[in-house]
Design a protein around this motif. Structure first.
Motif, PDB file in Angstrom:
ATOM      1  N   GLY A 183       0.853  -1.296   0.265  1.00 13.97           N
ATOM      2  CA  GLY A 183      -0.162   0.082   0.069  1.00 13.97           C
ATOM      3  C   GLY A 183       0.784   1.285  -0.010  1.00 13.97           C
ATOM      4  O   GLY A 183       0.350   2.349   0.098  1.00 13.97           O
ATOM      5  N   LEU A 184       2.134   1.089   0.368  1.00 18.95           N
ATOM      6  CA  LEU A 184       3.129   2.313   0.416  1.00 18.95           C
ATOM      7  C   LEU A 184       3.404   2.872  -1.184  1.00 18.95           C
ATOM      8  O   LEU A 184       3.539   2.128  -2.157  1.00 18.95           O
ATOM      9  CB  LEU A 184       4.231   2.083   0.828  1.00 18.95           C
ATOM     10  CG  LEU A 184       4.200   1.528   2.437  1.00 18.95           C
ATOM     11  CD1 LEU A 184       5.402   1.128   2.937  1.00 18.95           C
ATOM     12  CD2 LEU A 184       3.435   2.434   3.432  1.00 18.95           C
ATOM     13  N   CYS A 185       3.621   4.209  -1.223  1.00 19.67           N
ATOM     14  CA  CYS A 185       4.154   4.793  -2.511  1.00 19.67           C
ATOM     15  C   CYS A 185       5.492   4.429  -2.536  1.00 19.67           C
ATOM     16  O   CYS A 185       6.270   4.079  -2.093  1.00 19.67           O
ATOM     17  CB  CYS A 185       4.011   6.520  -2.258  1.00 19.67           C
ATOM     18  SG  CYS A 185       5.354   7.065  -1.364  1.00 19.67           S
ATOM     19  N   GLY A 186       6.008   4.702  -3.696  1.00 15.11           N
ATOM     20  CA  GLY A 186       7.403   4.319  -4.364  1.00 15.11           C
ATOM     21  C   GLY A 186       8.382   4.753  -3.394  1.00 15.11           C
ATOM     22  O   GLY A 186       9.230   4.047  -3.095  1.00 15.11           O
ATOM     23  N   ASP A 187       8.191   6.042  -3.208  1.00 12.74           N
ATOM     24  CA  ASP A 187       9.385   6.784  -2.226  1.00 12.74           C
ATOM     25  C   ASP A 187       9.146   6.245  -0.983  1.00 12.74           C
ATOM     26  O   ASP A 187      10.549   5.917  -0.269  1.00 12.74           O
ATOM     27  CB  ASP A 187       8.702   8.066  -1.928  1.00 12.74           C
ATOM     28  CG  ASP A 187       9.864   9.371  -2.076  1.00 12.74           C
ATOM     29  OD1 ASP A 187      10.884   8.853  -2.780  1.00 12.74           O
ATOM     30  OD2 ASP A 187       9.766  10.448  -1.493  1.00 12.74           O
ATOM     31  N   CYS A 188       8.143   5.771  -0.416  1.00 11.63           N
ATOM     32  CA  CYS A 188       8.199   5.029   0.876  1.00 11.63           C
ATOM     33  C   CYS A 188       8.934   3.771   0.867  1.00 11.63           C
ATOM     34  O   CYS A 188       9.463   3.206   1.874  1.00 11.63           O
ATOM     35  CB  CYS A 188       6.795   5.099   1.642  1.00 11.63           C
ATOM     36  SG  CYS A 188       6.298   6.794   2.358  1.00 11.63           S
ATOM     37  N   LYS A 189       8.529   2.896  -0.122  1.00 18.52           N
ATOM     38  CA  LYS A 189       8.948   1.562  -0.254  1.00 18.52           C
ATOM     39  C   LYS A 189      10.576   1.789   0.029  1.00 18.52           C
ATOM     40  O   LYS A 189      11.241   0.884   0.304  1.00 18.52           O
ATOM     41  CB  LYS A 189       8.614   0.933  -1.750  1.00 18.52           C
ATOM     42  CG  LYS A 189       7.256   0.447  -1.768  1.00 18.52           C
ATOM     43  CD  LYS A 189       6.862  -0.349  -2.850  1.00 18.52           C
ATOM     44  CE  LYS A 189       5.537  -0.897  -3.181  1.00 18.52           C
ATOM     45  NZ  LYS A 189       4.794  -0.506  -4.137  1.00 18.52           N
ATOM     46  N   ASN A 190      11.323   2.844  -0.728  1.00 22.45           N
ATOM     47  CA  ASN A 190      12.578   2.985  -0.765  1.00 22.45           C
ATOM     48  C   ASN A 190      13.137   3.054   0.837  1.00 22.45           C
ATOM     49  O   ASN A 190      13.977   2.735   1.313  1.00 22.45           O
ATOM     50  CB  ASN A 190      13.011   4.043  -1.614  1.00 22.45           C
ATOM     51  CG  ASN A 190      13.048   3.553  -3.068  1.00 22.45           C
ATOM     52  OD1 ASN A 190      13.120   2.497  -3.394  1.00 22.45           O
ATOM     53  ND2 ASN A 190      12.782   4.535  -3.896  1.00 22.45           N
ATOM     54  N   LYS A 191      12.150   4.105   1.475  1.00 26.63           N
ATOM     55  CA  LYS A 191      12.453   4.558   2.853  1.00 26.63           C
ATOM     56  C   LYS A 191      12.473   3.427   3.717  1.00 26.63           C
ATOM     57  O   LYS A 191      13.304   3.432   4.747  1.00 26.63           O
ATOM     58  CB  LYS A 191      11.632   5.792   3.211  1.00 26.63           C
ATOM     59  CG  LYS A 191      11.830   7.005   2.558  1.00 26.63           C
ATOM     60  CD  LYS A 191      10.707   7.950   2.906  1.00 26.63           C
ATOM     61  CE  LYS A 191      10.912   8.993   2.370  1.00 26.63           C
ATOM     62  NZ  LYS A 191       9.601  10.123   2.477  1.00 26.63           N
ATOM     63  N   LEU A 192      11.832   2.117   3.233  1.00 28.42           N
ATOM     64  CA  LEU A 192      11.432   1.268   4.264  1.00 28.42           C
ATOM     65  C   LEU A 192      13.007   0.813   4.744  1.00 28.42           C
ATOM     66  O   LEU A 192      13.037   0.345   6.393  1.00 28.42           O
ATOM     67  CB  LEU A 192      10.623   0.131   3.574  1.00 28.42           C
ATOM     68  CG  LEU A 192       9.626  -0.528   4.664  1.00 28.42           C
ATOM     69  CD1 LEU A 192       8.841   0.202   5.451  1.00 28.42           C
ATOM     70  CD2 LEU A 192       8.779  -1.442   3.661  1.00 28.42           C
TER      71      LEU A 192
END
Ligand code: HAM
Length: 412
Positions: A183-192
């Motif tokens: 459910g996360l945006c692309g940016d947040c997937k990277n931040k994970l």
């Protein structure tokens, strides 16, 4: 060729400049009462100061730096913020361990320009070194609030949080977010993997839904940080400062270690509703090569304060000179003498030095919104008394040159 300013920068002039002046004057006067002293640092620094200081993974370092190689090939940046520069200056100049400092100056970030978001903007900021007590955290927040109040900002909302979580928290948060990854945006997937806590702060609707129910940092503070955070809250309450604890507020810079805070307003768009932000950063001095030193601070954007004041006040008008000198072309020298002597007496006044008709000089006095017009014509010179006209009510009085300053001062 017609030159234009670059995208994302601005020119400030009358009448807006009067609001800028009053914001700066309000801040400086509050700094003096809190005994903070001015520090000036350069706008250019070595780029690594910020990549190390702010964090390689932050948006500022990844996307927003104005950097270039100088003529000797040094990699330079126009500072994107003031904290790392002040820390460098603190270490380099061996400033006293306990130092309370403030600064006012331009910062540069390559962002998408919009109201209250510029590529070159001004911050008024504070950095305080050498005091790890919750009293200092409270002092800095009370100082921030006093400046906003003195500048005339109404209805700013204070959010606070503490980032000193115990070791288990980040693991727990990461596991929780991994399950919501789809459910996360692309940016947040990277931040994970790099900085899972940043996901909590994402404005994207999908991400906001995904993080609902995430473990709260405020329930996982280290015992020392928890006690300090409680004390800060009770000091703020005792000082009459209302606040909300917002466990999702994480800030965009990596150096914060404990309490963080933001003052927001509903007068600007959701992306730039923060007018002032800061927090404690106890590791940065050591990370940048100094002794381990506790530190805390904040910065506010002058453009954002300006926009809020403009939204509050409606139109902005600048006060005119107290006096405007109007002279017959024969008596420009006398006018010049008078304008100098009024200025020496602290009267704000203006005069045009070209040979012009009375009518055109009156028009200028009116357009400049002068309080009084002082007229020097043949009759005035013969009688030794100048005509002083109140521009608001049209009344006029004949006064000797030596008495004009006192007359103007006595009539607001
Ligand atoms: P910051 O949150 O990046 O923190 O910026 C602080 C304030 O600067 C913001 O709340 C906003 O008012 C203003 N600001 C930031 N970017 C822009 C922009 N592009 N255009 C206009 N205004 C902007 C810092 O910079 C930290 N150094 C604060 C600090 C000091 N923390 C500890 N000490």
């Amino acid at each position: 060729m017609k030159y234009q300013r670059l995208r994302g920068v601005k020119d400030v002039f009358s009448p807006d400049n009067s609001v800028w002046e009053s914001i700066i004057a309000a801040a400086v006067s509050v700094f003096k009462t809190y005994n903070y002293s001015l520090i000036i640092t350069p706008t250019i620094e070595e780029i690594s100061l910020f990549s190390r200081g702010i964090g390689e993974a932050s948006d500022i370092v990844m996307k927003e730096m104005y950097d270039f190689n100088d003529k000797k090939g040094r990699h330079i940046v126009l500072r994107p913020e003031g904290t790392a520069s002040v820390v460098r200056a603190y270490i380099e100049n061996s400033l006293p361990e306990k130092s309370d400092m403030y600064y006012i100056g331009q910062m540069f970030r390559y962002e998408r320009p919009q109201t209250g978001r510029y590529r070159e903007f001004y911050q008024i900021g504070v950095e305080s070194f050498g005091d790890a007590t919750p009293y200092k955290d409270a002092e800095v927040i009370i100082l921030a609030s006093a400046i906003l109040k003195a500048a005339g900002i109404k209805d700013a909302v204070l959010n606070i949080n503490c980032l000193a979580a115990d070791a288990g928290y980040y693991e727990k948060l990461k596991n929780f977010l991994e399950e919501k990854k789809s459910g996360l945006c692309g940016d947040c997937k990277n931040k994970l993997s790099r900085a899972p806590i940043r996901v909590l702060d994402c404005k994207n609707e999908g991400c906001r839904q995904a993080v609902a129910g995430a473990p709260l940092i405020t329930e996982h503070l280290t015992p020392g940080a928890g006690a300090s955070f409680s004390k800060i809250k009770s000091l703020l309450t005792a000082a009459g400062i209302s606040f909300t604890v917002n466990p999702a507020m994480v800030r965009g810079l990596d150096y914060y270690t404990a309490v963080v805070f933001e003052f927001t307003t509903d007068k600007l768009g959701p992306q730039q509703n923060t007018i002032l932000a800061g927090g404690r950063y106890d590791n940065l001095v050591e990370e940048l090569g100094g002794k381990k030193t506790p530190a805390t601070g904040f910065a506010m954007g002058i453009e954002r304060l300006f926009e809020v004041l403009k939204a509050q006040e409606g139109t902005i008008t600048e006060a005119g000179p107290e006096a405007f000198i109007i002279v017959d072309k024969e008596f420009i020298d006398r006018g010049f003498e008078l304008v100098n002597s009024l200025r020496n007496s602290g009267i704000r006044c203006a005069m045009g030095y070209q040979e012009r008709s009375f009518k055109s000089q009156f028009r200028e006095a009116e357009s400049k919104k002068a309080g009084f017009a002082v007229i020097i014509g043949e009759t005035e010179v013969n009688t030794g008394k100048y005509s002083v006209k109140n521009m608001a009510d049209g009344s006029q009085k004949e006064i000797e040159a030596a008495g004009i300053a006192a007359y103007i001062k006595g009539r607001p």
